[in-house]
Motif scaffolding. Sequence first.
Motif, short mmCIF file in Angstrom:
data_model
loop_
_atom_site.label_atom_id
_atom_site.label_comp_id
_atom_site.label_asym_id
_atom_site.label_seq_id
_atom_site.Cartn_x
_atom_site.Cartn_y
_atom_site.Cartn_z
N ALA A 95 -16.01 -4.32 35.94
CA ALA A 95 -16.98 -4.71 34.91
C ALA A 95 -16.39 -4.44 33.54
CB ALA A 95 -18.27 -3.93 35.10
N PRO A 96 -17.00 -4.99 32.50
CA PRO A 96 -16.55 -4.68 31.14
C PRO A 96 -16.72 -3.19 30.83
CG PRO A 96 -18.00 -6.60 31.15
CD PRO A 96 -18.07 -5.99 32.51
N PRO A 97 -15.93 -2.66 29.91
CA PRO A 97 -16.10 -1.25 29.53
C PRO A 97 -17.41 -1.02 28.78
CG PRO A 97 -14.37 -2.29 28.21
CD PRO A 97 -14.83 -3.31 29.21
N ARG A 98 -17.89 0.21 28.83
CA ARG A 98 -19.10 0.65 28.12
C ARG A 98 -20.34 -0.18 28.46
NH1 ARG A 98 -15.20 -0.16 24.73
NH2 ARG A 98 -16.25 -1.85 23.66
N VAL A 99 -20.49 -0.54 29.73
CA VAL A 99 -21.63 -1.34 30.17
C VAL A 99 -22.44 -0.50 31.17
CG1 VAL A 99 -22.28 -3.36 31.56
CG2 VAL A 99 -20.52 -3.56 29.82
N THR A 100 -23.75 -0.61 31.10
CA THR A 100 -24.61 0.03 32.09
C THR A 100 -24.91 -0.99 33.18
OG1 THR A 100 -25.60 1.47 30.42
CG2 THR A 100 -26.83 1.17 32.48
N VAL A 101 -24.61 -0.61 34.42
CA VAL A 101 -24.79 -1.49 35.57
C VAL A 101 -25.79 -0.83 36.52
CG1 VAL A 101 -23.64 -2.66 37.49
CG2 VAL A 101 -22.41 -2.30 35.34
N VAL A 102 -26.80 -1.58 36.94
CA VAL A 102 -27.76 -1.09 37.92
C VAL A 102 -27.41 -1.72 39.26
CG1 VAL A 102 -30.19 -0.94 38.57
CG2 VAL A 102 -29.55 -0.86 36.15
N LEU A 103 -27.17 -0.87 40.25
CA LEU A 103 -26.78 -1.31 41.58
C LEU A 103 -27.80 -0.85 42.61
CD1 LEU A 103 -23.04 -0.20 41.34
CD2 LEU A 103 -23.89 -2.53 41.11
N ALA A 104 -27.96 -1.63 43.67
CA ALA A 104 -28.84 -1.26 44.79
C ALA A 104 -27.99 -1.10 46.03
CB ALA A 104 -29.90 -2.32 45.01
N VAL A 105 -28.23 -0.04 46.80
CA VAL A 105 -27.53 0.16 48.06
C VAL A 105 -28.04 -0.88 49.04
CG1 VAL A 105 -27.16 1.76 49.98
CG2 VAL A 105 -27.26 2.63 47.64
N ASP A 106 -27.12 -1.56 49.70
CA ASP A 106 -27.43 -2.62 50.64
C ASP A 106 -26.82 -2.23 51.98
OD1 ASP A 106 -28.20 -5.01 51.78
OD2 ASP A 106 -26.60 -6.17 50.87
N VAL A 107 -27.65 -1.92 52.97
CA VAL A 107 -27.17 -1.44 54.26
C VAL A 107 -27.24 -2.54 55.29
CG1 VAL A 107 -27.52 0.27 56.09
CG2 VAL A 107 -28.03 0.85 53.74
N GLN A 108 -26.11 -2.79 55.94
CA GLN A 108 -26.07 -3.69 57.09
C GLN A 108 -25.59 -2.82 58.25
OE1 GLN A 108 -23.40 -6.78 56.02
NE2 GLN A 108 -24.48 -7.24 54.13
N GLN A 109 -26.50 -2.30 59.02
CA GLN A 109 -26.12 -1.34 60.05
C GLN A 109 -25.38 -2.02 61.19
OE1 GLN A 109 -29.15 1.30 61.29
NE2 GLN A 109 -29.57 2.03 59.24
N ALA A 110 -24.51 -1.23 61.82
CA ALA A 110 -23.80 -1.73 63.00
C ALA A 110 -24.82 -2.04 64.09
CB ALA A 110 -22.80 -0.68 63.48
#
Length: 185
Positions: A95-110
């Motif tokens: 991502a670009p520097p000095r950026v706030t990124v909001v991420l969500a955990v995405d689980v694909q279980q075995a």
Amino acid sequence: MAYSPFALKRGAGARLLRSLWLVWLFGLGQALAAETCPGVLVEVTRPIDFGEIRFEPKVLGGWISLQPDGVYLLSTGLAVSARSQIYAGEVRLRAPPRVTVVLAVDVQQATDANRGFEMAAFKVRAPGAVVQQQGELLVLRTPDASATAQVDVRIAIGADLLIKHIPPGKTRYSAMLGLRCLQAG
């Protein structure tokens, strides 16, 4: 007790407002992801792998707690085969520097037909970046790198594996655990 507009900026009120903001943002999720994350690449480079798990006789359940640095703890009656390794998951964020990124955990279980395994309590570490975790949501601030247009951040992810039903014999458990971008700016 008198109401103060500044009271929500501190303490429990501030945490509540942040939590509500993150819940609202998570609700927007998929619709905003493509529009609000331009120039952000999120790529799983290694899935979480709990290795080959062995169970002592008469064990009915248990847990494995895997930290982002690869250190793990096991409940009584469980062991990991010496022939297999346990690995924390790894995700690459570009991502670009000095950026706030909001991420969500995405689980694909075995594949687990009888739902005997459940992943929970995700733990994250991203050297060089500031990360705040709220359940399955992460707010990450990319490092300052004024000489480059993009920065690479390696995100290590651990989790707790809850074992509800013991399968016969031994089993190997790994899971794809990714992050998807909800917002960047």
